[in-house]
Design a protein around this motif. Structure first.
Motif, PDB file in Angstrom:
ATOM      1  N   ARG A 228      -4.531  44.872  -6.379  1.00 22.75           N
ATOM      2  CA  ARG A 228      -4.039  43.926  -7.377  1.00 22.75           C
ATOM      3  C   ARG A 228      -2.631  43.436  -7.010  1.00 22.75           C
ATOM      4  O   ARG A 228      -2.311  42.259  -7.156  1.00 22.75           O
TER       5      ARG A 228
ATOM      6  N   ILE B 118      -0.739  35.266  -4.252  1.00 25.36           N
ATOM      7  CA  ILE B 118      -0.599  34.123  -5.157  1.00 25.36           C
ATOM      8  C   ILE B 118       0.832  33.605  -5.123  1.00 25.36           C
ATOM      9  O   ILE B 118       1.073  32.400  -5.067  1.00 25.36           O
ATOM     10  N   ARG B 119       1.808  34.525  -5.171  1.00 28.83           N
ATOM     11  CA  ARG B 119       3.215  34.096  -5.150  1.00 28.83           C
ATOM     12  C   ARG B 119       3.595  33.419  -3.849  1.00 28.83           C
ATOM     13  O   ARG B 119       4.502  32.594  -3.811  1.00 28.83           O
TER      14      ARG B 119
ATOM     15  N   TYR C  43      -2.942  40.989  -4.192  1.00 24.10           N
ATOM     16  CA  TYR C  43      -3.437  39.708  -4.711  1.00 24.10           C
ATOM     17  C   TYR C  43      -2.301  38.924  -5.365  1.00 24.10           C
ATOM     18  O   TYR C  43      -2.152  37.722  -5.135  1.00 24.10           O
ATOM     19  N   ALA C  44      -1.472  39.611  -6.150  1.00 27.21           N
ATOM     20  CA  ALA C  44      -0.341  38.938  -6.797  1.00 27.21           C
ATOM     21  C   ALA C  44       0.648  38.417  -5.760  1.00 27.21           C
ATOM     22  O   ALA C  44       1.190  37.312  -5.903  1.00 27.21           O
TER      23      ALA C  44
END
Length: 88
Positions: free
Chosen positions: A11, A18-19, A14-15
């Motif tokens: 997770r 995205i950033r 994944y974050a």
């Protein structure tokens, strides 16, 4: 929710992914806002500034904000196309 360290690591990765999307465009948007603000200040505060400086600064700020909106739109599309699936 379980305290699975592997799930938390995925997770977090994944974050971070995205950033990291559209980092260059976000940097250009920030730089455009700063340049536009400097043009507006220069055009309105300095007596010898050309008459085009303030309107050009406002246009630059508008384009930079449009770039920010584009980045938000593209990141939202990416997240919807690549949702985080803890089962994968």
């Amino acid at each position: 929710m379980t305290d699975d360290p592997d799930l938390r690591a995925r997770r977090a990765a994944y974050a971070l992914a995205i950033r990291g999307l559209f980092r260059v465009e976000r940097g250009l948007g920030l730089a455009g806002c700063l340049v536009g603000a400097l043009l507006v200040i220069w055009g309105r505060q300095v007596a010898g500034a050309p008459p085009w400086a303030a309107p050009a600064g406002l246009v630059t700020i508008g384009v930079a904000w449009a770039l920010f909106a584009y980045v938000i739109y593209r990141r939202t599309r990416y997240v919807r196309a690549h949702p985080f699936d803890p089962q994968s």
